[in-house]
Every structure is written in structure tokens, then in C-alpha cells.
Design a protein around this motif. Structure first.
Motif, PDB file in Angstrom:
ATOM      1  N   LEU A  85       0.854  -1.200   0.000  1.00  0.00           N
ATOM      2  CA  LEU A  85       0.000   0.000   0.000  1.00  0.00           C
ATOM      3  C   LEU A  85       0.880   1.237   0.000  1.00  0.00           C
ATOM      4  O   LEU A  85       1.969   1.226   0.557  1.00  0.00           O
ATOM      5  CB  LEU A  85      -0.869   0.042   1.274  1.00  0.00           C
ATOM      6  CG  LEU A  85      -1.975  -0.981   1.442  1.00  0.00           C
ATOM      7  CD1 LEU A  85      -2.599  -0.823   2.829  1.00  0.00           C
ATOM      8  CD2 LEU A  85      -3.052  -0.818   0.383  1.00  0.00           C
ATOM      9  N   ARG A  86       0.394   2.288  -0.626  1.00  0.00           N
ATOM     10  CA  ARG A  86       1.104   3.566  -0.489  1.00  0.00           C
ATOM     11  C   ARG A  86       0.095   4.651  -0.172  1.00  0.00           C
ATOM     12  O   ARG A  86      -1.086   4.565  -0.551  1.00  0.00           O
ATOM     13  CB  ARG A  86       1.915   3.885  -1.740  1.00  0.00           C
ATOM     14  CG  ARG A  86       1.112   4.098  -2.982  1.00  0.00           C
ATOM     15  CD  ARG A  86       2.051   4.242  -4.177  1.00  0.00           C
ATOM     16  NE  ARG A  86       1.316   4.190  -5.423  1.00  0.00           N
ATOM     17  CZ  ARG A  86       0.799   5.253  -6.025  1.00  0.00           C
ATOM     18  NH1 ARG A  86       0.924   6.441  -5.510  1.00  0.00           N
ATOM     19  NH2 ARG A  86       0.134   5.117  -7.161  1.00  0.00           N
ATOM     20  N   GLU A  87       0.590   5.638   0.556  1.00  0.00           N
ATOM     21  CA  GLU A  87      -0.269   6.755   0.965  1.00  0.00           C
ATOM     22  C   GLU A  87      -0.519   7.655  -0.232  1.00  0.00           C
ATOM     23  O   GLU A  87       0.413   8.006  -0.954  1.00  0.00           O
ATOM     24  CB  GLU A  87       0.414   7.579   2.066  1.00  0.00           C
ATOM     25  CG  GLU A  87       0.801   6.802   3.316  1.00  0.00           C
ATOM     26  CD  GLU A  87      -0.364   6.597   4.271  1.00  0.00           C
ATOM     27  OE1 GLU A  87      -1.384   7.295   4.109  1.00  0.00           O
ATOM     28  OE2 GLU A  87      -0.246   5.736   5.158  1.00  0.00           O
ATOM     29  N   LYS A 104      -5.302   5.419   0.836  1.00  0.00           N
ATOM     30  CA  LYS A 104      -4.192   4.556   0.446  1.00  0.00           C
ATOM     31  C   LYS A 104      -4.495   3.904  -0.878  1.00  0.00           C
ATOM     32  O   LYS A 104      -5.661   3.678  -1.217  1.00  0.00           O
ATOM     33  CB  LYS A 104      -3.975   3.480   1.513  1.00  0.00           C
ATOM     34  CG  LYS A 104      -3.442   4.036   2.810  1.00  0.00           C
ATOM     35  CD  LYS A 104      -3.306   2.958   3.860  1.00  0.00           C
ATOM     36  CE  LYS A 104      -2.776   3.556   5.158  1.00  0.00           C
ATOM     37  NZ  LYS A 104      -2.795   2.598   6.254  1.00  0.00           N
ATOM     38  N   LYS A 105      -3.441   3.581  -1.601  1.00  0.00           N
ATOM     39  CA  LYS A 105      -3.598   2.932  -2.893  1.00  0.00           C
ATOM     40  C   LYS A 105      -2.795   1.637  -2.876  1.00  0.00           C
ATOM     41  O   LYS A 105      -1.705   1.598  -2.292  1.00  0.00           O
ATOM     42  CB  LYS A 105      -3.092   3.873  -3.990  1.00  0.00           C
ATOM     43  CG  LYS A 105      -3.558   3.485  -5.362  1.00  0.00           C
ATOM     44  CD  LYS A 105      -3.260   4.571  -6.372  1.00  0.00           C
ATOM     45  CE  LYS A 105      -3.686   4.079  -7.745  1.00  0.00           C
ATOM     46  NZ  LYS A 105      -3.342   4.995  -8.802  1.00  0.00           N
TER      47      LYS A 105
END
Lengths: 262, 114
Positions: free
Chosen positions: B55-57, B62-63
Motif C-alpha cells: 500500500l502507499r499513501e 491509500k492505494k
């Protein structure tokens, strides 16, 4: 099954028996229900590609898979990839409307003539819709949606489980070889349900008067107690979710299929 | 590897999710954590690192990192294949790891057994 009960029983089925095929005549019934749906200008907005899961190569199945459809795409033996033909209205309306004038479906009493179609309706309405991308998408989505809705109900009436999900447009375009004028809508998964047909109960919806108004916005449509009682008796309104045993059912079905259960 | 991963933020989120959504008791949950610990040893990562790689912020939430998710989906399959026991048992162990990812917001599905 009676119509109201079919409507009452329809809900998204997310667990299918992967090993049980769907009879061809049942798929035919689903498509026929879609073919006979209401549609503006009698135009061919709704298009579909029926795919047998087991007929797809591993690579093609992978390219049609998204994280949100991954479980169903492998469980459901039949996928119906629904598309909307953005050229349908402009292409089909003039000839289909003219045909309907000749058949007495569209009549003088409502102002329909060949002259009206060719000189007014087509240039003023159909071409205007078709040259506006937003309007075109709106009309195509709505008209195809009517067909898809009937396809869903037909599947329920055939004793099948069904649901709509998204699919990746460009990979699907490649795998299925569809024309450029088609726009992706939904994939309808079809199979025999691995969960009970109740699938946890009828989904919660806001009350009728909250969604639908009477006379003008803000004045809720009021049903009657008698009307609601009749719809319950005729099984359109059914026991609502949640069912006390639903989580146990999900756990058991997931375990049977080897899916994450908790 | 930290010998006890129970206190990791993502493990706590998982245990809470298991309890709230699926009625899995804390003690039962800790048995799943032991399986996660074995998985962490296989990939040589901490639980929080695993989730961070999936996950990335982004603004407003989050994506999912597709590459990270694919990597761990493959590692889970590998993990299943290394475990002794029948097909169902292997799958269940793998599903504990999938559950850890899912409860932390990483949408991950798997093929049905048939």
C-alpha cells in the motif's frame, strides 16, 4: 417463478459452484431476456460476449482479472461481458423507427411519420445525442442497463446465481475482439450458487419515500401498509439482511472453496 | 526478525478485524499470528513492512501497490506449497496470511479449490 418473486429473490451471488456447468438453454434465456428489453429507437445498445470460463486460456483469464473480480471470475463457469454500442442510436434509429412506422407501432396519433423521422427526429435528436460524448454515454448506459437488468432477472428465474462486476476494458477489448465503438459496462457472472439463494437476505435500502418523490422533489411518495403487505405475501419484499446464520454460512462456503474465511 | 510480532500495528489491526468481523477470539487470533510469523521468516520481512510494500499513501487514503501485492500473492502460494499436510490444510495456512493482508486493506483474492 412469478415476476414479483424473481425481483424479490435477485441479489448478487458471490460464491458459485466452479464445477457445475450452466446449461446452454439457460444462457440463451438470459440473452433473450436482454434482447427483448425496452430500448430507445429500437436500437442495439446492449451487446454482449458470452465466455465459458474453461474455454479461456490461462493468459486470457489472467488479463480479464481484476482484484475485485478475481474470486468470481474463477468460480463462475459463464461470464457475460456486457458492452454498450455508442454508435447504435445513430446507426439504428432511422431505419428501425421507419420500420416501426410501417408496422403501425409508431403512429400518426403520436406524430410519427417517415418525414418526422428523417427531417426532425434524426437530425435534431439522435444526431445531437450521438455527437455529445456525455449524452451518448448516458443514453447508451441507460439503455444497455435495461437489457442487463432483464438478463439478471432471467438468470434468477432460471435458478442460477448471478452478479455484475467490473472488468478491465482494454484487455477485454483485446481478448474478445470487440469493435472500437463498444464501451465496456459490466461482466455478468453466471453459475449455480454455492451459497443459499438468500445470500444473507434482502439488502437494506432506504424507504420508498426517501428515494422516490411525488409531485415534486421533497414530497415523499407514500405507499400503503396494505400495498407493502401484499408485496411481502407475493415475495417481492423478503426477509432483510442480516440473517443470524449468515457468517457461519460464509465461513462454511469459503472453507469448501478454499477461500479466505475470516 | 523480531521474535514477537504480536505488537506490530498491522498485526493488531488484523487481530481486531478478526474479532470484530469474524468473531475470532484473541487466543485463536494469536494462533494465526504464529503462522504469520513463519511467513515473515520466509520472506524475511516484518508484518508492517509487508503491508507498506503493498500500500502507499495518497491524498485522501491509500492505494494498492500492484507489484507488491503480486509479489506477496506469489509468496503465499510458495508458503502453502512448503507446508506439510493436505490441500485443505495448506490452503488454510495460506488463507491466514491472505486474511492478514485483507484486514489491512490489501484486496487479495485466490482461486477456489475445485
Amino acid at each position: 417463478m412469478e415476476f414479483k418473486e424473481v425481483v424479490g429473490r435477485r441479489r448478487s451471488i458471490r460464491y458459485f459452484l466452479p464445477w457445475r456447468p450452466v446449461e446452454r438453454d439457460k444462457v440463451q434465456t438470459i440473452l433473450e431476456a436482454a434482447r427483448l428489453a425496452s430500448r430507445a429507437g429500437n436500437a442495439d445498445f446492449a451487446r454482449a460476449i458470452v465466455v465459458e470460463r474453461d474455454g479461456l486460456s490461462k493468459a486470457d483469464l489472467a488479463s480479464l482479472t481484476l482484484p475485485v473480480n478475481a474470486g468470481m471470475i474463477e468460480m463462475a463457469p459463464i461470464h457475460i461481458y456486457w458492452w454498450g454500442d455508442l454508435k447504435a442510436f445513430a446507426r439504428d434509429m432511422p431505419s428501425r423507427a421507419a420500420e416501426q412506422v410501417d408496422m403501425g407501432v409508431l403512429n400518426i396519433s403520436h406524430g410519427w411519420t417517415h418525414t418526422f423521422i428523417n427531417e426532425v427526429a434524426y437530425p435534431q435528436v439522435v444526431q445531437a445525442f450521438s455527437s455529445d460524448a456525455v449524452l451518448s454515454a448516458k443514453v447508451t448506459g441507460c439503455e444497455a442497463g435495461l437489457a442487463i437488468s432483464q438478463a439478471l432477472l432471467a438468470a434468477v428465474d432460471e435458478g442460477l446465481g448471478t452478479m455484475l462486476c467490473t472488468y478491465p476494458e482494454e484487455p477485454a477489448r483485446q481478448v474478445l475482439g470487440v469493435p472500437d465503438s463498444w464501451t465496456s459496462l459490466w461482466v455478468q457472472f453466471v453459475g449455480y450458487p454455492a451459497e443459499s439463494w438468500e445470500a444473507g437476505g434482502q439488502r437494506p435500502r432506504p424507504p420508498l419515500g426517501e428515494l422516490f418523490h411525488e409531485g415534486k422533489y421533497g414530497q415523499p411518495f407514500r405507499g400503503t401498509e396494505e400495498g407493502a403487505a401484499r408485496l411481502r405475501a407475493e415475495k417481492m419484499i423478503q426477509d432483510p439482511a442480516p440473517f443470524s446464520w449468515r457468517k457461519e454460512e460464509v465461513r462454511a462456503v469459503s472453507r469448501m472453496l478454499g477461500l479466505p474465511e475470516e | 526478525m523480531t521474535p514477537d510480532i504480536e505488537n506490530a500495528k498491522t498485526v493488531q489491526a488484523w487481530l481486531k478485524g478478526l474479532e470484530d468481523q469474524s468473531g475470532v477470539s484473541r487466543d485463536e487470533g494469536l494462533q494465526r499470528v504464529a503462522v504469520l510469523q513463519d511467513f515473515c521468516a520466509l520472506v524475511d520481512k516484518e508484518p508492517d513492512q509487508i503491508i507498506a510494500e503493498c500500500l502507499r499513501e495518497v491524498e485522501g487514503g491509500k492505494k494498492i501497490r500492484a507489484k507488491g501485492r503480486r509479489f506477496y500473492a506469489d509468496r503465499i502460494t510458495e508458503f502453502e506449497s512448503r507446508i506439510g499436510g493436505g490441500t485443505g490444510e495448506k490452503r488454510q495456512m495460506g488463507n491466514y496470511i491472505r486474511s492478514f493482508l485483507i484486514h489491512n486493506g490489501v484486496l487479495l483474492q485466490t482461486s477456489p479449490l475445485s
